[in-house]
Design a protein around this motif. Structure first.
Motif, PDB file in Angstrom:
ATOM      1  N   ASN A 128      44.824  47.151 -25.887  1.00 50.34           N
ATOM      2  CA  ASN A 128      44.747  46.049 -26.837  1.00 50.34           C
ATOM      3  C   ASN A 128      43.756  46.367 -27.959  1.00 50.34           C
ATOM      4  OD1 ASN A 128      42.222  45.730 -25.652  1.00 50.34           O
ATOM      5  ND2 ASN A 128      42.844  43.993 -24.393  1.00 50.34           N
ATOM      6  N   SER A 135      45.871  46.918 -21.466  1.00 47.47           N
ATOM      7  CA  SER A 135      46.550  45.623 -21.398  1.00 47.47           C
ATOM      8  C   SER A 135      47.787  45.673 -20.516  1.00 47.47           C
ATOM      9  CB  SER A 135      46.944  45.155 -22.802  1.00 47.47           C
ATOM     10  OG  SER A 135      47.819  46.095 -23.416  1.00 47.47           O
ATOM     11  N   LYS A 136      48.462  46.831 -20.466  1.00 50.45           N
ATOM     12  CA  LYS A 136      49.651  46.988 -19.630  1.00 50.45           C
ATOM     13  C   LYS A 136      49.710  48.413 -19.093  1.00 50.45           C
ATOM     14  CE  LYS A 136      52.703  43.496 -21.690  1.00 50.45           C
ATOM     15  NZ  LYS A 136      54.020  43.248 -22.314  1.00 50.45           N
ATOM     16  N   ASN A 147      52.733  50.711 -17.122  1.00 54.95           N
ATOM     17  CA  ASN A 147      54.108  50.784 -16.638  1.00 54.95           C
ATOM     18  C   ASN A 147      54.318  52.132 -15.958  1.00 54.95           C
ATOM     19  OD1 ASN A 147      54.732  48.274 -17.811  1.00 54.95           O
ATOM     20  ND2 ASN A 147      55.179  49.241 -19.767  1.00 54.95           N
ATOM     21  N   GLU A 176      55.357  47.363 -13.343  1.00 56.21           N
ATOM     22  CA  GLU A 176      54.805  46.902 -14.609  1.00 56.21           C
ATOM     23  C   GLU A 176      53.558  46.079 -14.311  1.00 56.21           C
ATOM     24  OE1 GLU A 176      57.824  44.780 -16.685  1.00 56.21           O
ATOM     25  OE2 GLU A 176      59.194  46.486 -16.801  1.00 56.21           O
ATOM     26  N   THR A 214      50.242  44.002 -15.737  1.00 56.63           N
ATOM     27  CA  THR A 214      49.626  43.307 -16.864  1.00 56.63           C
ATOM     28  C   THR A 214      48.152  43.127 -16.546  1.00 56.63           C
ATOM     29  OG1 THR A 214      51.680  42.135 -17.351  1.00 56.63           O
ATOM     30  CG2 THR A 214      49.664  41.246 -18.290  1.00 56.63           C
ATOM     31  N   SER A 252      39.038  45.702 -18.080  1.00 57.89           N
ATOM     32  CA  SER A 252      40.264  44.948 -17.846  1.00 57.89           C
ATOM     33  C   SER A 252      40.555  44.939 -16.355  1.00 57.89           C
ATOM     34  CB  SER A 252      41.435  45.551 -18.620  1.00 57.89           C
ATOM     35  OG  SER A 252      41.585  46.922 -18.312  1.00 57.89           O
ATOM     36  N   GLU A 311      46.147  41.478 -13.620  1.00 57.12           N
ATOM     37  CA  GLU A 311      46.548  40.073 -13.706  1.00 57.12           C
ATOM     38  C   GLU A 311      47.872  39.842 -12.994  1.00 57.12           C
ATOM     39  OE1 GLU A 311      46.308  36.811 -17.202  1.00 57.12           O
ATOM     40  OE2 GLU A 311      47.641  38.498 -17.622  1.00 57.12           O
ATOM     41  N   THR A 312      48.896  40.640 -13.315  1.00 55.61           N
ATOM     42  CA  THR A 312      50.199  40.546 -12.647  1.00 55.61           C
ATOM     43  C   THR A 312      50.736  41.945 -12.392  1.00 55.61           C
ATOM     44  OG1 THR A 312      51.484  40.482 -14.707  1.00 55.61           O
ATOM     45  CG2 THR A 312      50.727  38.369 -13.816  1.00 55.61           C
ATOM     46  N   HIS A 314      50.932  37.828  -8.666  1.00 53.21           N
ATOM     47  CA  HIS A 314      49.979  37.211  -9.585  1.00 53.21           C
ATOM     48  C   HIS A 314      48.609  37.237  -8.916  1.00 53.21           C
ATOM     49  CE1 HIS A 314      52.994  35.516 -12.424  1.00 53.21           C
ATOM     50  NE2 HIS A 314      53.761  35.575 -11.348  1.00 53.21           N
TER      51      HIS A 314
END
Length: 757
Positions: A286, A292-293, A295, A319, A321, A329, A332-333, A368
């Motif tokens: 980010n 931020s991600k 994959n 994936e 998140t 960081s 999160e998911t 989550h």
């Protein structure tokens, strides 16, 4: 004349001496005043100069001012032409290689270099500084690149620079170093050949730098991409990624994307650790420079470890998140796609058995996390899947659930709080009982919900709704709704409830079943079918050939269905034989039946058979009905004992007494009743059109085959409304023959009172 001649010679000599002296003195003065002679050139040097300058322009290209566009410009503090006019040695060198008709240029600085004007190559063994993208107004470019190295070759015709020596780099928001490098401005590519190390600095105090290490790197300046091979290692804060071929994508000098083949990474925080790996991995960043991600494709894996437990995820693609958490960081998911498997291993609590390992499988699983990324908040599937509970202690059951969708809610410390599913089938394998294996428990329902005990993290309660089905070995059950209390192993069925096994079946509004003991209780509109016992001889009360049907408000079965109780308007029957009471108890092992409260039993006489064994239909059905407050039947002697004030009813005959014992025949006999014994205030009444016979005594015996009544004790008497009264110590009456025999005691007469017409 001779004399004059010598004088002339003398004069000439004097003049010559004077002139020579004058010339010599002048020559001396000239030599003294003459400038110093230049030093001799070293061997192989044809010429030298100070402040040398070389410039080349392209006459075919013109700038806005109409002047030819500059191509290259070389200046040096000192110049020396060597070997041939094409080669010069330069000191204090600065070279400008122009781009876009002089809008920018690459600047090369070196203390000493050799320049071949024919080939246009500049070479320096010493340190060289190359700066990319310099503007004539000296304003720095946002994408300035500076290279410092030795043993550098610079091609002035193409602008390409290369070296095999260690080199250091300074570029937008970063520095680097490598052994061996080349840069080609035509395609804007920087190639670092070995031992590469780069450091990208974020544009803010909270943006941690990224360190990149690799064996070979190509920086595509125009595209903002960096390619690394055959391996790469990247570190940013607590995040470490290693892999094969890798790529970094930059945007305005900021890292936006990192891609890697056969990669594995880890984010190691003091209280959490997230590891991931995949055949292809990409990480997105980010504006704050944080991940931020993430994959992962091709055999993707994720492991999240915290003080509360460990979660492993495997799938074709993952994936992730990430959420900002201060300077770093956190997860999160996580979305797992394609052959997804999630293993959850919560940490055991002190004093509690280790919780089961939970394995969730589906084509799409989403996790989550709670704020902070240490604990799971919930998990759900987006496709059909299965959930396994794998025991970590010998006394724990092994469970498997398969369904269309799963929703799992977690409580503190990564403990499952509850989960629900739709269109579920379950399989539970319980530990052996008394050394014997237990049959698996199978269930199915449209809806499924389970709640867990937070102290033990074990299943505490299960609820299944809509078309519930259950099977455990030979035992089966069904209902609209079912609940299981795991602590007591009690299943409660409501709405069209039914249980069955090889011994029979039961239905009711509500059935409570104990899995451990097989005991159950049914309430509300209970109906029951019990299969006959094949052992022993059959009787009219407990036939071993006909099933027993029953109805009641409540039914209780215990001891593996050997003991059965019916309560509240209870009725039990086998064929036409039946018994009803407020409560009926059956002990199938002891072959005893007890009935209490408003007892009414009914037995039917079967059709007689002829000499060929064929049944001869009766003109009317013959029943034996007995009413009493209580009854006890023992199948061993086939005696039904009625107490508390009883009434026996046969065709045209009624017997009342304090208690009656009915001796039954086996089920194959033509009569259910063999004989009956009545005691206590016995009253026998036979009715016929226009005639009534009433007998009284303390004891009476009735024999069904002969239709004979024997009355004794308590001064027996027999009153015939037509023939009168007869008394005696023993009265024997044959009802079907209308015959009465009287026996008196010794020394005492029998008495009869005869009514005359």
């Amino acid at each position: 004349m001779r004399r004059a001649r010598w004088l002339i010679l003398a004069a000439i000599s004097i003049i010559v001496v004077a002139v020579g002296s004058t010339y010599y003195s002048r020559l001396v003065r000239m030599r003294q005043n003459a400038p110093a002679s230049p030093k001799p050139l070293r061997s192989g040097v044809d010429a030298t100069a100070e402040g040398w300058h070389y410039r080349k322009a392209d006459a075919k290209l013109r700038g806005p001012d109409g002047e030819p566009c500059p191509v290259i410009e070389v200046s040096a503090r000192q110049f020396a032409q060597v070997d041939a006019p094409a080669a010069v040695e330069l000191q204090g060198v600065e070279l400008h290689f122009f781009h876009n008709c002089g809008a920018t240029y690459d600047r090369v600085k070196s203390a000493k270099a050799r320049f071949d004007t024919t080939s246009g190559e500049l070479y320096s063994e010493g340190e060289v500084e190359i700066t990319r993208g310099v503007r004539p107004d000296d304003k720095p470019s946002a994408r300035l690149l500076q290279i410092v190295s030795s043993g550098v070759h610079f091609e002035t015709k193409t602008g390409k620079a290369y070296t095999e020596q260690p080199a250091s780099f300074t570029f937008e928001n970063g520095t680097g170093k490598a052994v061996g490098a080349d840069y080609d401005p035509r395609n804007h590519q920087l190639h670092m050949k070995s031992a590469v190390e780069l450091n990208w600095n974020g544009r803010g105090p909270k943006k941690p730098p990224m360190k990149v290490e690799t064996a070979d790197l190509v920086y595509f300046e125009e595209e903002g991409k960096v390619a690394m091979s055959p391996w790469a290692r990247m570190t940013r804060g607590t995040t470490h990624v290693e892999g094969g071929k890798s790529w970094v994508t930059l945007e305005d000098g900021e890292i936006r994307l990192v891609e890697s083949e056969d990669a594995h990474g880890v984010q190691d925080e003091p209280a959490r650790k997230v590891e991931y790996a995949a055949g292809h991995l990409d990480m997105q960043f980010n504006d704050a420079g944080q991940v931020s991600k993430v994959n992962g494709d091709r055999n993707a894996k994720l492991t999240s470890t915290s003080p509360t437990g460990r979660t492993d995820v495997q799938s074709d693609r993952v994936e992730l998140t990430m959420a900002s958490d201060g300077d770093s960081s956190v997860l999160e998911t996580a979305l797992a796609l394609g052959h997804a498997v999630v293993d959850s291993n919560p940490k055991p609590k002190p004093g509690a058995p280790p919780p089961a390992t939970r394995t969730l499988k589906s084509e799409a699983i989403e996790l989550h996390m709670r704020p902070g990324g240490q604990e799971i908040a919930n998990v759900e599937t987006h496709a059909p899947g299965s959930l396994d509970f794998i025991p970590n202690a010998p006394d724990q059951p092994k469970r498997n659930l398969s369904g269309d969708r799963f929703w799992i809610a977690y409580g503190p410390e990564n403990q499952i709080q509850s989960f629900r599913a739709v269109k579920v089938q379950t399989r539970t394998e319980n530990p052996p009982k008394k050394g014997k294996p237990s049959p698996p428990v199978l269930t199915s329902s449209a809806e499924f919900k389970a709640e867990f005990d937070p102290k033990t993290n074990q299943v505490a309660r299960i609820e299944q709704n809509k078309d519930f089905r259950y099977q455990e070995g030979d035992r089966k059950a069904q209902a609209d709704r079912a609940t299981l209390d795991q602590k007591t192993s009690v299943i409660t069925l409501t709405g069209g409830a039914r249980v069955s096994d090889p011994t029979g079946s039961t239905t009711g509004d509500r059935i409570v079943l104990n899995q451990n003991t097989s005991d159950f209780t049914a309430d509300g509109h209970v109906t029951s079918t019990r299969m006959p016992d094949k052992k022993g001889e059959s009787s009219a009360m407990l036939s071993n050939s006909d099933p027993m049907q029953a109805k009641a408000n409540r039914m209780t079965s215990s001891d593996d269905n050997l003991k059965i109780r019916y309560e509240g308007n209870a009725v039990a029957w086998q064929g036409p034989n039946r018994i009803q009471a407020d409560r009926i108890d059956i002990d199938r092992d002891e072959e005893v039946m007890k009935a209490t409260g408003s007892v009414i039993s009914q037995f039917v006489d079967k059709d007689k058979k002829d000499k060929d064994g064929k049944p001869v239909p009766r003109q009317q059905t013959v029943f034996t009905i007995v009413k009493a407050p209580e009854m006890t039947y023992v199948d061993e002697d086939r005696v039904a004992h009625y107490t508390g004030g009883t009434t026996l009813i046969r065709p045209n005959m009624t017997v009342k007494a304090r208690e009656i014992k009915a001796f039954l025949k086996d089920a194959d006999s033509d009569s259910s009743l063999d004989h009956a014994v009545a005691d206590g205030n016995v009253v026998v009444v036979q009715s016929a059109p226009g005639r009534t016979r009433t007998g009284t005594s303390e004891h009476a015996e009735y024999y069904a085959a002969e239709d004979k009544m024997v009355m004794t004790g308590g001064k027996p008497q027999f009153v015939d409304s037509v023939k009168g009264t007869t008394k005696g110590d023993e009265l024997i009456y044959y009802a079907s023959k209308d015959r009465l025999l009287v026996n008196g005691q010794e020394n005492q007469r029998a008495e009869s009172t005869i009514h005359r017409k």
